[in-house]
Motif scaffolding. Structure first.
Motif, short mmCIF file in Angstrom:
data_model
loop_
_atom_site.label_atom_id
_atom_site.label_comp_id
_atom_site.label_asym_id
_atom_site.label_seq_id
_atom_site.Cartn_x
_atom_site.Cartn_y
_atom_site.Cartn_z
N ALA A 190 -2.11 5.63 -14.57
CA ALA A 190 -2.53 6.65 -13.61
C ALA A 190 -3.59 6.10 -12.65
O ALA A 190 -3.53 6.32 -11.44
N LEU A 191 -4.56 5.37 -13.20
CA LEU A 191 -5.61 4.80 -12.36
C LEU A 191 -5.06 3.71 -11.43
O LEU A 191 -5.49 3.59 -10.28
N GLU A 192 -4.12 2.93 -11.93
CA GLU A 192 -3.49 1.92 -11.09
C GLU A 192 -2.75 2.58 -9.93
O GLU A 192 -2.83 2.14 -8.79
N THR B 244 -5.36 2.25 -1.67
CA THR B 244 -5.17 1.02 -0.89
C THR B 244 -4.19 1.27 0.25
O THR B 244 -4.41 0.83 1.38
N GLN B 245 -3.12 1.99 -0.04
CA GLN B 245 -2.14 2.30 0.99
C GLN B 245 -2.76 3.15 2.09
O GLN B 245 -2.50 2.94 3.27
N ALA C 188 -4.81 3.55 7.56
CA ALA C 188 -5.90 3.80 8.49
C ALA C 188 -6.20 2.55 9.30
O ALA C 188 -6.43 2.62 10.52
N ALA C 189 -6.19 1.41 8.66
CA ALA C 189 -6.47 0.15 9.35
C ALA C 189 -5.39 -0.14 10.40
O ALA C 189 -5.69 -0.58 11.52
N ARG C 190 -4.12 0.11 10.05
CA ARG C 190 -3.04 -0.10 11.02
C ARG C 190 -3.19 0.83 12.21
O ARG C 190 -3.00 0.44 13.36
#
Length: 164
Positions: A37-39, A46-47, A52-54
């Protein structure tokens, strides 16, 4: 010790060992589920950050293109960014921790604006684009801005809104 008592003790010991192994197996299974679940949560975060970065990179490219159309040279852009960064670093310790300008402190152009503010409408568009299908007016209200106003919000408030 009588043989029946020894047999009882051995039976209880074996049962205790079975129970212990069963509890340990269940505990490990629970930990593995929590790990998965944490992964998954980390992957989603991260996605989201990559998305947001894209978005910011694409917007940055568009803004640089607009500046180029207006006759601003790339070297001027780079110089401006480097100057703003060094000013931001030196002023960071002086800045207040409030991410959003309050109605009382909001102005059309904050005094000492060194690129740390964005117009409310632009900020709302960024957040709406990242959230998918959110009303720009609702997001402006989240920032404490009135529709059609010329107010500015701190750039950090955009990231705070994206975290919601």
């Amino acid at each position: 010790m009588p043989p029946s008592r020894a047999a009882d003790l051995n039976a209880r010991n074996r049962q205790s060992q079975r129970d212990s192994r069963s509890r340990r197996k269940e505990y490990v299974k629970t930990l593995e589920e929590k790990l998965r679940a944490l992964e998954a949560q980390g992957i989603r975060a991260t996605q989201d950050v990559q998305k947001a970065a894209r978005y910011v990179a694409a917007e940055n490219t568009l803004l640089r293109s607009l500046l180029a159309l207006k006759g601003v040279k790339e070297s001027e852009i780079v110089h401006f960014i480097e100057t703003a960064r060094s000013a931001s670093i030196s002023k960071a310790s002086e800045q207040s921790s409030s991410p959003i300008t309050t109605a009382a402190s909001r102005t059309s152009t904050p005094s000492g604006d060194d690129g740390q503010y964005t117009s409310c409408i632009a900020a709302a568009r960024i957040v709406a684009g990242m959230r998918n299908n959110f009303s720009i007016r609702d997001i402006q209200a989240e920032f404490g801005c009135e529709p059609e106003s010329e107010c500015m919000v701190k750039n950090t408030s955009i990231f705070d809104a994206l975290d919601k």
